[in-house]
Design a protein around this motif. Structure first.
Motif, PDB file in Angstrom:
ATOM      1  N   VAL A  40     -32.197 -21.206 -22.683  1.00 26.70           N
ATOM      2  CA  VAL A  40     -32.072 -20.894 -24.108  1.00 26.70           C
ATOM      3  C   VAL A  40     -31.083 -21.881 -24.718  1.00 26.70           C
ATOM      4  O   VAL A  40     -29.977 -22.052 -24.203  1.00 26.70           O
ATOM      5  CB  VAL A  40     -31.567 -19.453 -24.328  1.00 26.70           C
ATOM      6  CG1 VAL A  40     -31.371 -19.180 -25.817  1.00 26.70           C
ATOM      7  CG2 VAL A  40     -32.540 -18.444 -23.725  1.00 26.70           C
ATOM      8  N   GLU A  69     -30.661 -15.299 -22.232  1.00 32.22           N
ATOM      9  CA  GLU A  69     -31.640 -15.761 -21.239  1.00 32.22           C
ATOM     10  C   GLU A  69     -31.865 -14.692 -20.172  1.00 32.22           C
ATOM     11  O   GLU A  69     -33.007 -14.442 -19.764  1.00 32.22           O
ATOM     12  CB  GLU A  69     -31.160 -17.056 -20.588  1.00 32.22           C
ATOM     13  CG  GLU A  69     -32.132 -17.582 -19.545  1.00 32.22           C
ATOM     14  CD  GLU A  69     -31.670 -18.875 -18.897  1.00 32.22           C
ATOM     15  OE1 GLU A  69     -32.229 -19.235 -17.838  1.00 32.22           O
ATOM     16  OE2 GLU A  69     -30.757 -19.528 -19.438  1.00 32.22           O
ATOM     17  N   MET A  95     -34.120 -12.035 -21.500  1.00 33.81           N
ATOM     18  CA  MET A  95     -35.493 -12.511 -21.605  1.00 33.81           C
ATOM     19  C   MET A  95     -36.164 -12.496 -20.234  1.00 33.81           C
ATOM     20  O   MET A  95     -37.315 -12.093 -20.093  1.00 33.81           O
ATOM     21  CB  MET A  95     -35.518 -13.917 -22.207  1.00 33.81           C
ATOM     22  CG  MET A  95     -35.084 -13.969 -23.665  1.00 33.81           C
ATOM     23  SD  MET A  95     -35.061 -15.648 -24.339  1.00 33.81           S
ATOM     24  CE  MET A  95     -36.827 -16.003 -24.403  1.00 33.81           C
ATOM     25  N   ALA A 116     -36.914 -21.591 -25.502  1.00 33.82           N
ATOM     26  CA  ALA A 116     -36.297 -20.699 -26.490  1.00 33.82           C
ATOM     27  C   ALA A 116     -35.108 -21.372 -27.166  1.00 33.82           C
ATOM     28  O   ALA A 116     -34.354 -22.123 -26.544  1.00 33.82           O
ATOM     29  CB  ALA A 116     -35.847 -19.407 -25.819  1.00 33.82           C
ATOM     30  N   LEU A 139     -34.498 -16.101 -33.135  1.00 32.82           N
ATOM     31  CA  LEU A 139     -34.775 -16.533 -31.771  1.00 32.82           C
ATOM     32  C   LEU A 139     -36.215 -17.008 -31.743  1.00 32.82           C
ATOM     33  O   LEU A 139     -37.148 -16.229 -31.919  1.00 32.82           O
ATOM     34  CB  LEU A 139     -34.571 -15.379 -30.781  1.00 32.82           C
ATOM     35  CG  LEU A 139     -34.781 -15.727 -29.296  1.00 32.82           C
ATOM     36  CD1 LEU A 139     -33.876 -16.877 -28.873  1.00 32.82           C
ATOM     37  CD2 LEU A 139     -34.548 -14.507 -28.420  1.00 32.82           C
ATOM     38  N   SER A 140     -36.368 -18.311 -31.571  1.00 28.83           N
ATOM     39  CA  SER A 140     -37.687 -18.931 -31.575  1.00 28.83           C
ATOM     40  C   SER A 140     -38.102 -19.243 -30.142  1.00 28.83           C
ATOM     41  O   SER A 140     -37.310 -19.783 -29.365  1.00 28.83           O
ATOM     42  CB  SER A 140     -37.656 -20.220 -32.401  1.00 28.83           C
ATOM     43  OG  SER A 140     -38.899 -20.889 -32.360  1.00 28.83           O
ATOM     44  N   VAL A 141     -39.333 -18.896 -29.788  1.00 33.18           N
ATOM     45  CA  VAL A 141     -39.847 -19.144 -28.439  1.00 33.18           C
ATOM     46  C   VAL A 141     -41.161 -19.915 -28.534  1.00 33.18           C
ATOM     47  O   VAL A 141     -42.145 -19.410 -29.074  1.00 33.18           O
ATOM     48  CB  VAL A 141     -40.069 -17.827 -27.663  1.00 33.18           C
ATOM     49  CG1 VAL A 141     -40.589 -18.130 -26.260  1.00 33.18           C
ATOM     50  CG2 VAL A 141     -38.780 -17.020 -27.587  1.00 33.18           C
ATOM     51  N   ASN A 169     -46.128 -20.328 -30.999  1.00 33.92           N
ATOM     52  CA  ASN A 169     -44.708 -20.073 -31.165  1.00 33.92           C
ATOM     53  C   ASN A 169     -44.512 -18.696 -31.785  1.00 33.92           C
ATOM     54  O   ASN A 169     -45.277 -18.290 -32.661  1.00 33.92           O
ATOM     55  CB  ASN A 169     -44.093 -21.139 -32.074  1.00 33.92           C
ATOM     56  CG  ASN A 169     -42.593 -21.030 -32.154  1.00 33.92           C
ATOM     57  OD1 ASN A 169     -41.890 -21.529 -31.280  1.00 33.92           O
ATOM     58  ND2 ASN A 169     -42.078 -20.380 -33.189  1.00 33.92           N
ATOM     59  N   GLU A 205     -41.355 -16.140 -33.423  1.00 33.48           N
ATOM     60  CA  GLU A 205     -39.976 -16.173 -33.931  1.00 33.48           C
ATOM     61  C   GLU A 205     -39.598 -14.794 -34.437  1.00 33.48           C
ATOM     62  O   GLU A 205     -40.341 -14.187 -35.218  1.00 33.48           O
ATOM     63  CB  GLU A 205     -39.846 -17.195 -35.048  1.00 33.48           C
ATOM     64  CG  GLU A 205     -38.413 -17.423 -35.505  1.00 33.48           C
ATOM     65  CD  GLU A 205     -38.332 -18.560 -36.501  1.00 33.48           C
ATOM     66  OE1 GLU A 205     -38.570 -18.285 -37.706  1.00 33.48           O
ATOM     67  OE2 GLU A 205     -38.071 -19.708 -36.091  1.00 33.48           O
ATOM     68  N   ALA A 248     -38.490 -10.841 -28.584  1.00 37.80           N
ATOM     69  CA  ALA A 248     -39.209 -12.114 -28.605  1.00 37.80           C
ATOM     70  C   ALA A 248     -40.255 -12.162 -27.494  1.00 37.80           C
ATOM     71  O   ALA A 248     -41.376 -12.650 -27.702  1.00 37.80           O
ATOM     72  CB  ALA A 248     -38.219 -13.272 -28.452  1.00 37.80           C
TER      73      ALA A 248
END
Length: 248
Positions: free
Chosen positions: A132, A148, A151, A188, A200-202, A215, A217, A236
């Motif tokens: 991350v 992290e 996640m 991320a 938090l963008s993945v 993607n 977010e 996310a």
């Protein structure tokens, strides 16, 4: 299975602190209480709350709780490890196989059964999580690391097998062929959000390889950074699972 080629944006607009589970300071406080609480009932309660916290960082204090002088506390710590569901608890539970207290021994046996079954579940997908990144420059490193960890925990709960760092492409393809599952790479990034919040963008790509899938977010505001990230991390992954068909 059909995957979206477009970018998917999902938002948590306002997230009050009250919906967040355990914060890292609370976990630390409970860990201290489990280690140093004057009376066994205090330590037992600390272990139980840690077991319900869904915080990966609760693993270490609960493992330490297996060494408590009180058999009742050791039993509570073992039971909590089973509820926490972190497969890393198998090692510390196995180290207490010669537990002399009957109740604690029963709790250890039950927790080991739960975690071993969790560990042995057939994988549903293979995921390389490339850490991350903090694009805000304001998030403490320990919170980035905790994000992290949360996640990874959520991915495991969804049946993902996590790829090791520095795995070669040939090794990855070997796993996918053997397990007959799809591979994904997640990248991320923590970004600034409106009203002092965070996003938090993945980004999801094929793994191995670099084909972009999409993607997701999620964002939050109205809380402390640690609280927002604690809620955003699993959210996310849930949004990624829904958007990319992992739950099918």
């Amino acid at each position: 299975m059909r995957f979206p080629s477009h970018l998917v944006a999902c938002f948590l607009l306002v997230l009050p602190i009250t919906v967040v589970a355990q914060t890292n300071p609370q976990t630390a406080s409970l860990g201290r209480l489990l280690r140093k609480g004057a009376e066994p009932p205090q330590r037992i309660q600390a272990a139980r709350v840690l077991g319900e916290s869904e915080d990966p960082q609760a693993l270490q204090p609960l493992c330490e709780g297996l060494q408590d002088p009180s058999g009742e506390v050791r039993a509570a710590a073992a039971e909590a490890l089973g509820k926490l569901g972190e497969v890393g608890g198998v090692e510390c539970l196995e180290a207490r196989k010669e537990e002399p207290d009957e109740a604690a021994q029963a709790a250890i046996t039950a927790a080991l059964k739960t975690l071993r079954e969790l560990k042995a579940r057939p994988a549903r997908l293979y995921v390389m999580l490339n850490g991350v990144k903090d694009a805000t420059g304001t998030v403490p490193p320990e919170w980035v690391k905790a994000t992290e960890a949360r996640m990874r925990r959520k991915l495991t709960q969804l049946g993902a097998r996590l790829a090791p760092e520095k795995e070669s492409e040939a090794e990855a393809r070997g796993v996918l062929k053997k397990e007959k599952i799809q591979g994904y790479r997640l990248m991320a990034e923590i970004r600034p959000g409106p009203d002092g919040g965070l996003k938090l963008s993945v980004m999801c790509l094929r793994y191995p390889g670099k084909q972009l899938i999409g993607n997701v977010e999620v964002q939050a505001s109205g809380a402390e950074q640690g609280d927002m990230l604690e809620a955003l991390a699993p959210r996310a992954i849930e949004e990624a699972a829904s958007s990319f068909g992992w739950k099918k």
